[in-house]
Design a protein around this motif. Structure first.
Motif, short mmCIF file in Angstrom:
data_model
loop_
_atom_site.label_atom_id
_atom_site.label_comp_id
_atom_site.label_asym_id
_atom_site.label_seq_id
_atom_site.Cartn_x
_atom_site.Cartn_y
_atom_site.Cartn_z
N THR A 212 0.83 -1.20 0.00
CA THR A 212 0.00 0.00 0.00
C THR A 212 0.87 1.25 0.00
N GLN A 213 1.96 1.22 0.78
CA GLN A 213 2.87 2.36 0.80
C GLN A 213 3.51 2.57 -0.57
N ASP A 214 3.90 1.46 -1.21
CA ASP A 214 4.48 1.57 -2.56
C ASP A 214 3.47 2.14 -3.55
N ILE A 215 2.22 1.69 -3.42
CA ILE A 215 1.18 2.20 -4.33
C ILE A 215 0.94 3.69 -4.08
N ARG A 216 0.90 4.06 -2.78
CA ARG A 216 0.70 5.47 -2.45
C ARG A 216 1.84 6.32 -3.02
N LYS A 217 3.07 5.79 -2.93
CA LYS A 217 4.22 6.51 -3.46
C LYS A 217 4.11 6.65 -4.98
N ASP A 218 3.70 5.54 -5.64
CA ASP A 218 3.54 5.57 -7.09
C ASP A 218 2.46 6.57 -7.49
N VAL A 219 1.35 6.60 -6.71
CA VAL A 219 0.26 7.53 -7.01
C VAL A 219 0.73 8.97 -6.84
N GLN A 220 1.52 9.23 -5.79
CA GLN A 220 2.05 10.57 -5.57
C GLN A 220 2.95 11.00 -6.71
N GLU A 221 3.81 10.07 -7.18
CA GLU A 221 4.71 10.38 -8.29
C GLU A 221 3.92 10.65 -9.56
N LEU A 222 2.87 9.86 -9.78
CA LEU A 222 2.03 10.09 -10.95
C LEU A 222 1.31 11.44 -10.86
N HIS A 223 0.88 11.75 -9.65
CA HIS A 223 0.21 13.03 -9.44
C HIS A 223 1.15 14.20 -9.77
N ILE A 224 2.40 14.07 -9.32
CA ILE A 224 3.40 15.11 -9.60
C ILE A 224 3.67 15.19 -11.10
N LEU A 225 3.76 14.03 -11.73
CA LEU A 225 4.02 13.98 -13.17
C LEU A 225 2.89 14.64 -13.95
N PHE A 226 1.65 14.26 -13.61
CA PHE A 226 0.50 14.86 -14.29
C PHE A 226 0.41 16.36 -14.03
N GLN A 227 0.77 16.77 -12.81
CA GLN A 227 0.74 18.19 -12.47
C GLN A 227 1.73 18.97 -13.36
N ARG A 228 2.92 18.39 -13.53
CA ARG A 228 3.93 19.04 -14.38
C ARG A 228 3.48 19.11 -15.84
N LEU A 229 2.91 17.99 -16.30
CA LEU A 229 2.42 17.98 -17.67
C LEU A 229 1.33 19.02 -17.88
N TYR A 230 0.48 19.11 -16.88
CA TYR A 230 -0.61 20.08 -16.95
C TYR A 230 -0.07 21.51 -16.99
N GLU A 231 0.94 21.76 -16.13
CA GLU A 231 1.53 23.10 -16.09
C GLU A 231 2.21 23.43 -17.41
N ARG A 232 2.91 22.45 -17.99
CA ARG A 232 3.57 22.67 -19.27
C ARG A 232 2.56 22.97 -20.37
N GLN A 233 1.44 22.21 -20.27
CA GLN A 233 0.42 22.43 -21.27
C GLN A 233 -0.17 23.84 -21.16
N LEU A 234 -0.36 24.29 -19.93
CA LEU A 234 -0.86 25.64 -19.72
C LEU A 234 0.13 26.67 -20.21
N THR A 235 1.40 26.46 -19.93
CA THR A 235 2.46 27.38 -20.35
C THR A 235 2.52 27.47 -21.86
N GLY A 236 2.37 26.32 -22.50
CA GLY A 236 2.38 26.29 -23.96
C GLY A 236 1.23 27.05 -24.54
N HIS A 237 0.04 26.93 -23.94
CA HIS A 237 -1.13 27.65 -24.41
C HIS A 237 -0.95 29.15 -24.25
N ASP A 238 -0.29 29.56 -23.15
CA ASP A 238 -0.06 30.99 -22.92
C ASP A 238 0.81 31.59 -24.01
N LYS A 239 1.84 30.81 -24.46
CA LYS A 239 2.78 31.31 -25.47
C LYS A 239 2.08 31.50 -26.80
N THR A 240 1.07 30.66 -27.07
CA THR A 240 0.39 30.81 -28.33
C THR A 240 -0.60 31.96 -28.27
#
Length: 327
Positions: A299-327
């Motif tokens: 469960t701890q490993d899964i929680r860690k994996d979920v947290q890492e995925l959450h961070i990854l998706f957050q970064r992707l989302y931020e990049r996507q927003l940044t890209g939209h701003d530039k256009t």
């Protein structure tokens, strides 16, 4: 005129057993066929029903048992078939609370010799439940395995001796029919039985059909003979021969297994601790604990994996927003 056997209540038997424990003078316990696994086996009746002219399920338990013996005695089964029938009949039969009561009373020194006309291993299984060890706390004597001298075997200084008068199914050395000839074939066994059966004996679960041959050789001279069984047994000639010759007392009780729990309760005010059951439960709890720890780590490993995925998706989302701003 021969004396009549004395009919007693359970309190008299309990007092006698308690006294023997107190003065450290164990008695001999004789367990007849009705105290064994085959008597409890419905499967035995089901297997033999096609070979009987009677409808077995309409009979009382004792009469079903008698009819089963008659079917087996007709010699219509080969040795291999008989072995298969008995093995299948006993495969689902396990020790009961009453069997554990007997084992615990042996451990306490109330009985030091058990003579059984049964071929099952319920006695040995019950000893395991109270942490008795073979060759250290008890030994099992099977006629086919006895030394020619015989005396070497039964003089071993063990707390308890279990004598399987007709052998044991597990050893593949046993006798179901023609038991008289079986007893006659071993003078060492007969001498051994006569030695112990002349002592003070408590007999429980005797069956006039299955145990007839061993009852016929029962010494009429000896110590006190206590018999626990159904009232109708007193009228059988094979029993009358014994109870009218020896100082005999009998307790009427048709429930062979319930009587042991009642005796134990009277002696101790409670039921014996089933050590083996406790050990099994403890092992299961330990296994559950290990599984929970593994699950926790997973469960701890899964929680860690979920947290890492959450961070990854957050970064992707931020990049996507940044890209939209530039256009």
């Amino acid at each position: 005129m021969m004396p009549e056997p004395e009919k007693v209540e359970i309190t008299a038997l309990v007092t006698w057993l308690g006294m023997r424990k107190k003065i450290k003078n164990p008695a001999v316990l004789f367990l007849g066929a009705r105290a064994g696994g085959l008597f409890r086996s419905q499967e035995l009746c089901d297997i033999l029903q096609p070979f009987s002219k009677r409808t077995l399920h309409e009979l009382s338990q004792s009469h079903r048992f008698e009819e089963c013996y008659k079917v087996l005695s007709q010699r219509q089964f080969s040795e291999r078939e008989l072995d298969s029938i008995l093995t299948q009949s006993l495969q689902h039969i396990t020790h009961t609370d009453a069997d554990v009561c007997i084992a615990d009373m042996v451990k306490q020194g109330i009985f030091d010799v058990i003579i059984s006309s049964n071929i099952d291993d319920l006695i040995e299984d019950s000893f395991v439940q109270v942490e008795m060890r073979e060759l250290f706390d008890y030994d099992v004597f099977i006629p086919e395995h006895m030394t020619p001298e015989g005396s070497i075997y039964h003089e071993r200084p063990l707390p308890c001796k279990v004598i399987k008068a007709f052998g044991a199914l597990s050893s593949k050395k046993y006798c179901i029919i023609e038991r008289g000839a079986y007893l006659d074939s071993s003078q060492n066994l007969k001498n051994l039985l006569e030695t112990y059966l002349t002592q003070d004996v408590l007999a429980v679960g005797l069956d006039p059909t299955w145990d007839e041959e061993i009852l016929r050789m029962f010494p009429t001279q000896g110590g006190v003979f206590w018999l626990v069984g159904e009232e109708e047994l007193m009228n059988r000639a094979v029993f009358a021969r014994i109870v009218r010759a020896r100082q005999a007392k009998y307790l009427v009780d048709s429930e062979q297994h319930e009587i042991w729990k009642a005796i134990y309760w009277h002696l101790h005010g409670g039921m014996p601790i089933n050590f083996q059951l406790i050990h099994n439960i403890d092992r299961q709890l330990q296994a559950i604990s290990r599984d929970m720890q593994l699950l926790k780590r997973d469960t701890q490993d899964i929680r860690k994996d979920v947290q890492e995925l959450h961070i990854l998706f957050q970064r992707l989302y931020e990049r996507q927003l940044t890209g939209h701003d530039k256009t």
